[in-house]
Design an enzyme around this catalytic site. Sequence first.
Site, PDB file in Angstrom:
ATOM      1  N   ASN A  84       0.832  -1.186   0.000  1.00  0.00           N
ATOM      2  CA  ASN A  84       0.000   0.000   0.000  1.00  0.00           C
ATOM      3  C   ASN A  84       0.881   1.256   0.000  1.00  0.00           C
ATOM      4  O   ASN A  84       2.100   1.165  -0.076  1.00  0.00           O
ATOM      5  CB  ASN A  84      -0.953  -0.029   1.202  1.00  0.00           C
ATOM      6  CG  ASN A  84      -2.299   0.590   0.891  1.00  0.00           C
ATOM      7  OD1 ASN A  84      -2.378   1.645   0.264  1.00  0.00           O
ATOM      8  ND2 ASN A  84      -3.360  -0.062   1.344  1.00  0.00           N
ATOM      9  N   HIS A 114      22.922   2.805  12.154  1.00  0.00           N
ATOM     10  CA  HIS A 114      24.092   3.626  12.489  1.00  0.00           C
ATOM     11  C   HIS A 114      24.627   3.223  13.857  1.00  0.00           C
ATOM     12  O   HIS A 114      23.857   2.810  14.722  1.00  0.00           O
ATOM     13  CB  HIS A 114      23.710   5.107  12.508  1.00  0.00           C
ATOM     14  CG  HIS A 114      23.144   5.600  11.214  1.00  0.00           C
ATOM     15  ND1 HIS A 114      23.925   6.085  10.200  1.00  0.00           N
ATOM     16  CD2 HIS A 114      21.870   5.647  10.756  1.00  0.00           C
ATOM     17  CE1 HIS A 114      23.164   6.435   9.181  1.00  0.00           C
ATOM     18  NE2 HIS A 114      21.905   6.170   9.497  1.00  0.00           N
ATOM     19  N   THR A 164      11.925  -5.719  16.169  1.00  0.00           N
ATOM     20  CA  THR A 164      13.356  -5.619  16.493  1.00  0.00           C
ATOM     21  C   THR A 164      14.042  -6.979  16.569  1.00  0.00           C
ATOM     22  O   THR A 164      15.265  -7.049  16.588  1.00  0.00           O
ATOM     23  CB  THR A 164      13.558  -4.896  17.835  1.00  0.00           C
ATOM     24  OG1 THR A 164      12.890  -5.637  18.864  1.00  0.00           O
ATOM     25  CG2 THR A 164      13.002  -3.478  17.791  1.00  0.00           C
ATOM     26  N   LYS A 165      13.240  -8.059  16.632  1.00  0.00           N
ATOM     27  CA  LYS A 165      13.777  -9.420  16.726  1.00  0.00           C
ATOM     28  C   LYS A 165      12.990 -10.325  15.793  1.00  0.00           C
ATOM     29  O   LYS A 165      11.877 -10.003  15.388  1.00  0.00           O
ATOM     30  CB  LYS A 165      13.673  -9.939  18.165  1.00  0.00           C
ATOM     31  CG  LYS A 165      14.531  -9.170  19.152  1.00  0.00           C
ATOM     32  CD  LYS A 165      14.403  -9.745  20.540  1.00  0.00           C
ATOM     33  CE  LYS A 165      15.276  -8.937  21.509  1.00  0.00           C
ATOM     34  NZ  LYS A 165      15.113  -9.393  22.899  1.00  0.00           N
ATOM     35  N   ARG A 182      -0.156 -14.618  19.863  1.00  0.00           N
ATOM     36  CA  ARG A 182      -0.616 -16.009  19.908  1.00  0.00           C
ATOM     37  C   ARG A 182      -0.331 -16.670  18.572  1.00  0.00           C
ATOM     38  O   ARG A 182      -0.002 -16.007  17.591  1.00  0.00           O
ATOM     39  CB  ARG A 182      -2.113 -16.092  20.222  1.00  0.00           C
ATOM     40  CG  ARG A 182      -3.016 -15.522  19.142  1.00  0.00           C
ATOM     41  CD  ARG A 182      -4.483 -15.776  19.488  1.00  0.00           C
ATOM     42  NE  ARG A 182      -5.415 -15.208  18.546  1.00  0.00           N
ATOM     43  CZ  ARG A 182      -5.801 -15.775  17.404  1.00  0.00           C
ATOM     44  NH1 ARG A 182      -5.306 -16.966  17.044  1.00  0.00           N
ATOM     45  NH2 ARG A 182      -6.689 -15.186  16.612  1.00  0.00           N
TER      46      ARG A 182
END
Length: 199
Positions: A84, A114, A164-165, A182
């Site tokens: 989109n 950075h 982030t993981k 879930r």
Amino acid sequence: MKTEKEKMLSGKPYKAFGEELLSERQHAKELIFDFNALRPKQIEERNEIIKKLLGKTKGQFFIEPPFRCDYGYNIEVGENFYANYNLIILDCAKVTIGDNVLMGPNVAIYAAGHPLHHEMRNQEYEYAFPINIGSNVWIGGNVVINPGVSIGENSVIGSGSVVTKDIPGNVIAIGNPCKILREISQEDKAYYYKNLKFE
């Protein structure tokens, strides 16, 4: 001695404003400018530009303008890809997207980053790590995906999440930072939204 581009592609610290990388980004920006400037009905012309820009496309894809990326050649999208408005991909490392992936508006995929210490940032060092998005993934609006992340197949990333993981396959994950809510089950097939069933 490695070039800055070789360093970038191998996950080493690099400097982005050398002649080679700057020239490649400028080339991508010219194509992106043309893509974003076309009239809405010029879908075939837009798709031809995307095929020139990206490293790999399959038969069916649709990217709503405006779209932004750094290089283009580090992006691979699978069959039946839809993005989109306002997709941004900082593809300083490989960004691989599987088949049947849907992205809401304002999704930001950042393979680049950075250093934390200001002295190293001030020396213009950057780094980049690959991002992998499996097949059949739905990424909601305003999601940010950070460097080095993988998202497993069939998963859903809720709106506004910051990933982030790594996220495994077959789950709903949401939040900042993004966490598993879930698993997705066969029961979910009967519903299209919350407790609303398909007829």
